[in-house]
Design an enzyme around this catalytic site. Structure first.
Site, short mmCIF file in Angstrom:
data_model
loop_
_atom_site.label_atom_id
_atom_site.label_comp_id
_atom_site.label_asym_id
_atom_site.label_seq_id
_atom_site.Cartn_x
_atom_site.Cartn_y
_atom_site.Cartn_z
N LYS A 144 -11.92 8.46 3.54
CA LYS A 144 -11.83 7.19 4.30
C LYS A 144 -12.88 6.22 3.79
O LYS A 144 -14.05 6.59 3.62
CB LYS A 144 -12.02 7.48 5.79
CG LYS A 144 -11.92 6.24 6.64
CD LYS A 144 -11.77 6.59 8.10
CE LYS A 144 -11.77 5.34 8.98
NZ LYS A 144 -10.78 4.35 8.60
N GLY A 148 0.86 -1.19 0.00
CA GLY A 148 0.00 0.00 0.00
C GLY A 148 0.88 1.23 0.00
O GLY A 148 0.52 2.29 0.51
N HIS A 164 -13.26 11.94 10.56
CA HIS A 164 -12.18 11.64 9.62
C HIS A 164 -12.34 12.41 8.31
O HIS A 164 -13.40 12.96 8.01
CB HIS A 164 -12.16 10.14 9.28
CG HIS A 164 -11.51 9.30 10.34
ND1 HIS A 164 -12.17 8.90 11.48
CD2 HIS A 164 -10.25 8.79 10.43
CE1 HIS A 164 -11.35 8.18 12.23
NE2 HIS A 164 -10.18 8.10 11.62
N HIS A 165 -11.27 12.36 7.52
CA HIS A 165 -11.27 12.92 6.15
C HIS A 165 -12.31 12.16 5.31
O HIS A 165 -12.58 10.97 5.56
CB HIS A 165 -9.87 12.79 5.54
CG HIS A 165 -9.38 11.37 5.46
ND1 HIS A 165 -9.62 10.57 4.37
CD2 HIS A 165 -8.72 10.59 6.35
CE1 HIS A 165 -9.10 9.37 4.58
NE2 HIS A 165 -8.54 9.36 5.78
N1 LIG Z 1 -3.90 1.73 12.14
C1 LIG Z 1 -3.66 3.02 11.90
O1 LIG Z 1 -3.07 3.73 12.75
C2 LIG Z 1 -4.08 3.60 10.61
C3 LIG Z 1 -4.79 2.83 9.73
N2 LIG Z 1 -5.17 3.33 8.53
C4 LIG Z 1 -5.85 2.39 7.65
O2 LIG Z 1 -4.95 2.03 6.60
C5 LIG Z 1 -5.70 1.72 5.43
C6 LIG Z 1 -5.19 2.59 4.28
O3 LIG Z 1 -5.55 3.94 4.54
P1 LIG Z 1 -5.13 5.12 3.54
O4 LIG Z 1 -3.66 5.13 3.33
O5 LIG Z 1 -5.81 6.33 4.02
O6 LIG Z 1 -5.84 4.62 2.18
P2 LIG Z 1 -5.36 4.87 0.69
O7 LIG Z 1 -6.52 4.54 -0.17
O8 LIG Z 1 -4.71 6.21 0.58
O9 LIG Z 1 -4.20 3.78 0.51
C7 LIG Z 1 -4.40 2.43 0.27
C8 LIG Z 1 -3.40 2.01 -0.77
O10 LIG Z 1 -3.40 0.60 -0.90
C9 LIG Z 1 -3.35 0.31 -2.30
N3 LIG Z 1 -3.84 -1.03 -2.54
C10 LIG Z 1 -5.12 -1.44 -2.75
N4 LIG Z 1 -5.14 -2.78 -2.90
C11 LIG Z 1 -3.86 -3.21 -2.79
C12 LIG Z 1 -3.24 -4.49 -2.85
N5 LIG Z 1 -3.95 -5.59 -3.06
N6 LIG Z 1 -1.90 -4.56 -2.70
C13 LIG Z 1 -1.16 -3.45 -2.48
N7 LIG Z 1 -1.69 -2.21 -2.43
C14 LIG Z 1 -3.03 -2.10 -2.55
C15 LIG Z 1 -4.19 1.39 -2.94
O11 LIG Z 1 -3.94 1.49 -4.32
P3 LIG Z 1 -5.05 2.18 -5.27
O12 LIG Z 1 -5.08 3.63 -4.85
O13 LIG Z 1 -4.52 1.94 -6.62
O14 LIG Z 1 -6.34 1.49 -4.99
C16 LIG Z 1 -3.70 2.62 -2.15
O15 LIG Z 1 -2.51 3.15 -2.71
C17 LIG Z 1 -7.17 1.96 5.78
O16 LIG Z 1 -7.77 0.76 6.18
C18 LIG Z 1 -7.08 2.94 6.96
O17 LIG Z 1 -8.20 2.89 7.78
C19 LIG Z 1 -4.89 4.59 8.15
C20 LIG Z 1 -4.21 5.43 9.00
C21 LIG Z 1 -3.76 4.99 10.31
O1 LIG Z 2 -8.43 5.79 7.51
C1 LIG Z 2 -7.82 6.52 8.33
O2 LIG Z 2 -7.40 7.64 8.05
C2 LIG Z 2 -7.58 5.98 9.68
N1 LIG Z 2 -7.93 4.74 9.93
C3 LIG Z 2 -7.79 4.07 11.16
C4 LIG Z 2 -9.14 3.73 11.76
O3 LIG Z 2 -10.07 3.40 11.01
O4 LIG Z 2 -9.28 3.77 12.98
C5 LIG Z 2 -6.88 4.80 12.13
C6 LIG Z 2 -7.02 6.29 12.11
O5 LIG Z 2 -8.25 6.63 12.65
C7 LIG Z 2 -6.88 6.83 10.68
#
Ligand SMILES: NC(=O)C1=CN([C@@H]2O[C@H](COP(=O)(O)OP(=O)(O)OC[C@H]3O[C@@H](n4cnc5c(N)ncnc54)[C@H](OP(=O)(O)O)[C@@H]3O)[C@@H](O)[C@H]2O)C=CC1
Ligand SMILES: O=C(O)C1=N[C@H](C(=O)O)C[C@H](O)C1
Length: 250
Positions: free
Chosen positions: A139, A10, A135-136
């Site tokens: 999401k 990702g 959130h933004h």
């Molecule tokens: N635990 C924590 O502290 C946090 C968790 N998160 C979580 O992380 C996840 C990602 O969030 P965010 O970065 O905002 O989302 P984004 O959509 O910005 O990023 C997800 C990325 O994963 C890519 N992707 C999709 N499918 C695959 C695959 N099979 N293999 C590899 N890459 C893939 C997407 O590509 P494409 O754009 O081409 O689809 C995209 O670039 C969410 O579930 C979010 O809730 C986020 C922030 C903090």
């Molecule tokens: O998608 C996000 O941005 C985030 N996802 C995680 C969640 O669903 O709790 C962590 C954080 O809130 C940011």
């Protein structure tokens, strides 16, 4: 000492791109692969990755982890969408690869982990409790994984303490007006341009309220937790749920 070989899945996403930079900047780590949608998972084995940081989507996380566990690659997972069924599936897969570790962290930021802890402590002492996550608007899921986990921990703490259900005399309501019911705790989700990741736990008792609020203002807030997770997961076989397990919070 040899560096920890880390891959990011990702890698072009909002949090994934920040994780790539954080791993590259860590003295004790080497970024060996940065993969996005469509890239072959075989790159993980070819590059000799020891740990994968999984930051993709709820739709792809299970297949990605299946590959990692089958190949004995440890994983630090931030991706959301965890249900009991998914956790059971993953635990079964890990049982077949007993030396492999997976950390799933609903939230990697220290403030969010502490919010959950403080909410657990406070929950039995107040009649009412509700969770609001903000959130933004890009999401993909609601409510957030953090809010779901917070509500579950609150419910657990209240059950343990024998706290009565929160009073609510609502007789009629439009669908959704009282939020989602997570283990008996109302959870409300706001999606607003300009926000990143925020949460409030609202507690109310006779003549007083307590609000526990956390704000992630930049994705950098998640990086220390991701790096800590990668360092610790390699010596922690099996499934660990929650970053608090790698922190000394007592
Ligand atoms: N635990 C924590 O502290 C946090 C968790 N998160 C979580 O992380 C996840 C990602 O969030 P965010 O970065 O905002 O989302 P984004 O959509 O910005 O990023 C997800 C990325 O994963 C890519 N992707 C999709 N499918 C695959 C695959 N099979 N293999 C590899 N890459 C893939 C997407 O590509 P494409 O754009 O081409 O689809 C995209 O670039 C969410 O579930 C979010 O809730 C986020 C922030 C903090
Ligand atoms: O998608 C996000 O941005 C985030 N996802 C995680 C969640 O669903 O709790 C962590 C954080 O809130 C940011």
């Amino acid at each position: 000492m040899s560096k920890l070989r880390v891959a990011v899945l990702g890698a072009r996403g909002r949090i994934g791109s920040e994780a790539v930079k954080a791993v590259e900047a860590a003295d004790d780590m080497e970024l060996v692969a940065a993969l996005g949608r469509g890239d072959e998972l075989e790159a993980l084995t070819v590059s000799g990755a020891q740990v994968v940081v999984e930051l993709t989507t709820p739709a792809s996380v299970m297949d990605n982890l299946d590959f990692c566990v089958r190949h004995g690659i440890h994983a630090v997972v931030g991706t959301t969408g965890w249900t009991d069924e998914r956790l059971t599936l993953l635990t079964d897969r890990l049982a077949r690869s007993p030396e492999t570790g997976v950390l799933i962290a609903p939230n990697f930021s220290i403030g969010a982990v502490l919010t959950m802890k403080f909410a657990q402590i406070a929950a039995p002492y107040f009649e009412s409790v509700e969770v609001v996550e903000l959130h933004h608007p890009n999401k993909v899921d609601a409510p957030s994984g953090t809010a779901t986990r917070t509500a579950q921990l609150i419910a657990e703490a209240r059950r343990r303490a024998g706290t009565a259900p929160a009073p609510d005399a609502t007789a009629t309501a439009l669908d959704g007006a009282r939020g989602a019911n997570v283990d008996g705790v109302p959870v409300h989700a706001v999606r607003l341009r300009g926000l990143l990741a925020h949460q409030e736990v609202l507690l109310g008792g006779e003549g007083e309220t307590l609000t526990i609020r956390h704000d992630s203002l930049h994705h950098s807030s998640f990086m220390p937790g991701i790096l800590l997770g990668a360092r610790r997961v390699v010596t922690t076989p099996g499934l660990t749920f929650g970053l608090e397990n790698f922190l000394d919070l007592n």
